[in-house]
Design an enzyme around this catalytic site. Structure first.
Site, PDB file in Angstrom:
ATOM      1  N   GLU A  99      73.346  39.209 -43.763  1.00  8.95           N
ATOM      2  CA  GLU A  99      73.826  38.189 -43.193  1.00  8.95           C
ATOM      3  C   GLU A  99      75.093  38.540 -42.385  1.00  8.95           C
ATOM      4  O   GLU A  99      75.972  38.828 -42.988  1.00  8.95           O
ATOM      5  CB  GLU A  99      74.542  37.033 -43.958  1.00  8.95           C
ATOM      6  CG  GLU A  99      74.724  35.679 -43.512  1.00  8.95           C
ATOM      7  CD  GLU A  99      75.472  34.800 -44.428  1.00  8.95           C
ATOM      8  OE1 GLU A  99      76.183  34.961 -45.264  1.00  8.95           O
ATOM      9  OE2 GLU A  99      75.193  33.637 -44.130  1.00  8.95           O
ATOM     10  N   LYS A 132      90.351  23.246 -52.332  1.00 13.09           N
ATOM     11  CA  LYS A 132      91.181  24.497 -51.746  1.00 13.09           C
ATOM     12  C   LYS A 132      90.705  24.984 -50.452  1.00 13.09           C
ATOM     13  O   LYS A 132      89.588  25.369 -50.388  1.00 13.09           O
ATOM     14  CB  LYS A 132      90.864  25.775 -52.772  1.00 13.09           C
ATOM     15  CG  LYS A 132      91.855  26.820 -52.345  1.00 13.09           C
ATOM     16  CD  LYS A 132      91.360  28.169 -53.074  1.00 13.09           C
ATOM     17  CE  LYS A 132      90.565  29.163 -52.117  1.00 13.09           C
ATOM     18  NZ  LYS A 132      91.012  29.507 -50.856  1.00 13.09           N
ATOM     19  N   GLU A 173      76.651  26.227 -52.297  1.00  7.53           N
ATOM     20  CA  GLU A 173      76.124  26.200 -50.864  1.00  7.53           C
ATOM     21  C   GLU A 173      76.273  27.673 -50.527  1.00  7.53           C
ATOM     22  O   GLU A 173      77.672  27.886 -50.020  1.00  7.53           O
ATOM     23  CB  GLU A 173      76.738  25.293 -50.205  1.00  7.53           C
ATOM     24  CG  GLU A 173      76.304  23.811 -50.492  1.00  7.53           C
ATOM     25  CD  GLU A 173      74.875  23.660 -50.195  1.00  7.53           C
ATOM     26  OE1 GLU A 173      74.341  24.499 -49.478  1.00  7.53           O
ATOM     27  OE2 GLU A 173      74.368  22.557 -50.594  1.00  7.53           O
ATOM     28  N   LEU A 174      75.484  28.413 -50.518  1.00  2.00           N
ATOM     29  CA  LEU A 174      75.861  30.082 -50.200  1.00  2.00           C
ATOM     30  C   LEU A 174      75.272  30.395 -48.931  1.00  2.00           C
ATOM     31  O   LEU A 174      74.896  29.357 -47.911  1.00  2.00           O
ATOM     32  CB  LEU A 174      75.216  31.081 -51.178  1.00  2.00           C
ATOM     33  CG  LEU A 174      75.894  30.503 -52.772  1.00  2.00           C
ATOM     34  CD1 LEU A 174      75.338  31.452 -53.714  1.00  2.00           C
ATOM     35  CD2 LEU A 174      77.512  30.228 -52.770  1.00  2.00           C
TER      36      LEU A 174
END
Ligand code: NAD
Length: 489
Positions: A381, A173, A248-249
């Site tokens: 962030e 996606k 995976e952030l």
């Protein structure tokens, strides 16, 4: 405007619903992309499932899979300029970077092409007589790969290449924010000659596309790169299908600048970690801790460096910082900076939208001096070219501060003292530590985090473990029938 198509079951198909993609450098729409609805999302999964269990793919030897991956790598290398240009138009990332990164993406396919026929099991020295026991590493099943907008080609390669090397099939996606390069990749996958359904590429929104892809009973594994909020939804969805989820952030990575560092190298590292990729990088080193004895020198040199930074059109080779991805991003960064200054942060330079640009979403490189980590910009962030700088006095103090974060993705350490470099890197709770360098990556080197940065590993041999499961086979070699069937030994 160009109208893109889904790539499902080896065919390019028009979607039912379309959305416009905006060019961040101009704010103008430039292409139409299909937003996968429920039926289209399900069709992509069904196609991957059929290709895995009822197509020719399962009969391919590992060597044949490797050859196909190698061919795909060649096609990507040949088309790297076009792939890079598409990514720039769609995401606003610098063309010099997207072109170079697209070329390097081919190396990830070559690496896993080479690994495909080296995924092997063991014969176990089992503790029972007349038993032969061995393990094989089997494909996990249908893999769904979901990627963020900021490095679509690269972050999909770290999932598609090991998943295919291990014999899985994949539904990718693409992010609805910048999907173009992945649709070009679909053409190359088709050209390379993968059987229909082995790789399917669609795009769409979290609802319904993301939800269906992550909760469907025929999905065995979801490989996700993106933010924590979406990750939480995916983990909840995995309660529906018990799919393996690899994450995976985000990050808020620390850079530790000791008084014994090479000052110019440290300044280059801070610039690379914060202004590279316009600060829109998961490993941005946006908490910069500087020893008191060198902080004035470092701030002076960063100020000088910022005067030479060119903010501008991402297509221009002279540009260092391009636009942010969306206008909402600009508003968010402005809000966080305002709050941080109210909390007592001192603005050293930058802090606002770039005045020189008439259109697009540009933000000037920014440095804030923060007295501690409670300040909003140190906690958040930002995905923008913003440095939060904090002064420290001792090694123990700075290691504690570096680790005092919900994230643990990257870290940078600048010191000329070898013992200190090893000592500090051992104590830092992050998946990657760069000593006297920053943002270096390779297909050979595992990538991933600790804590809320997600615990999976992409790249390197480690990725193969994410996409395989161990099967143990027991063979009774005794000429006698099974002994007492009621006593298991
Ligand atoms: P995001 O989390 O908003 O979106 C990522 C992807 O998830 C998109 O494709 C989106 O459409 C999809 N999605 C949204 N809702 C969903 C749902 N309910 N179910 C399934 N999928 C859904 O992230 P973003 O804004 O595109 O990217 C920025 C984030 O990505 C940052 O936090 C950054 O740190 C992170 N990131 C991490 C890495 C890494 O390797 N650790 C690399 C790059 C970016």
């Amino acid at each position: 405007m160009k109208k893109y198509k889904h790539y499902i079951n080896g065919k390019f198909l028009f979607g039912s619903d379309y959305f416009e993609s905006l060019n961040p450098a101009t704010g103008e729409p430039w292409a139409l992309f299909p937003a996968a609805n429920e039926k289209e999302s399900e069709y992509a999964i069904e196609s991957a499932h059929k290709a895995l269990f009822h197509g020719p793919w399962s009969e391919y030897t590992a060597t044949q899979r490797g050859k196909l991956l190698h061919r795909l790598g060649d096609l990507i290398a040949e088309e790297s300029s076009q792939l890079g240009d598409l990514e720039t138009k769609d995401s606003g990332k610098l063309r010099v970077e997207t072109r170079a990164q697209s070329g390097y993406v081919a190396d990830y396919y070559y690496y896993y092409a080479g690994l495909a026929d080296k995924i092997q099991g063991d014969v176990l020295p089992i503790d029972k007589p007349n038993m032969r026991v061995f393990t094989t590493r089997e494909p996990i099943g249908v893999v769904v790969a979901i990627v963020p907008w900021n490095a679509q080609l690269f972050l999909s390669a770290t999932k598609i290449a090991p998943a295919l090397a291990a014999g899985n099939t994949v539904v990718v996606k693409a992010s609805e924010q910048a999907p173009a390069a992945l649709f070009k990749l679909a053409e190359l996958i088709d050209q390379a000659g993968f059987p229909p359904g082995v790789v399917n590429i669609i795009t769409g929104y979290g609802e319904p596309c993301g939800r269906i892809l992550t909760s469907h009973p025929k999905v065995a594994s979801v490989a996700f790169t993106g933010g924590c909020e979406v990750a939480k939804k995916i983990v909840k969805n995995s309660a529906e299908n018990f799919a393996h989820v690899s994450l995976e952030l985000g990050g808020k990575s620390p850079m530790l600048i000791f008084e014994d560092c090479d000052i110019d190298a440290a300044v280059n590292g801070i610039v690379a970690g914060n202004f590279g990729a316009s600060g829109q990088s998961c490993v941005a080193g946006s908490r910069v801790f500087v020893h008191r004895n060198v902080h004035k020198k470092i701030i002076y040199k960063l100020k000088q460096a910022s005067k030479n930074i060119v903010v501008g059109d991402p297509i221009d080779n002279k540009t260092h910082i391009g636009p942010l991805a969306t206008p909402e991003q600009i508003e968010r960064v402005e809000r966080v900076l305002e709050e941080s200054i109210d909390q007592g942060a001192e603005l050293i330079f930058g802090g606002s939208k770039s005045k020189g640009m008439r259109a697009g979403w540009y933000f000037d490189p920014t440095l804030l001096l923060c007295h501690d980590q409670s300040i909003k910009c140190v906690q958040t962030e930002l995905f923008a070219p913003v440095i939060s700088l904090i002064i420290f006095d001792s090694e123990d103090e700075v290691v504690d501060m570096a680790n005092d974060s919900e994230f643990g993705l990257g870290a940078g350490v600048f010191t000329q003292n070898l013992a200190r470099a090893h000592r500090v890197s051992q104590k830092i709770r992050s998946g990657i530590v760069w000593i006297n360098t920053y943002r270096a990556i390779s297909p050979i080197s595992p990538f991933g985090g600790f804590k809320q940065s997600g615990g999976s590993r992409e790249a390197g041999l480690d990725a193969i473990y994410e996409y395989t499961r161990t099967k143990t086979t027991w063979i009774n070699t005794s000429p006698e029938p099974m002994a007492n069937p009621f006593v298991i030994r």
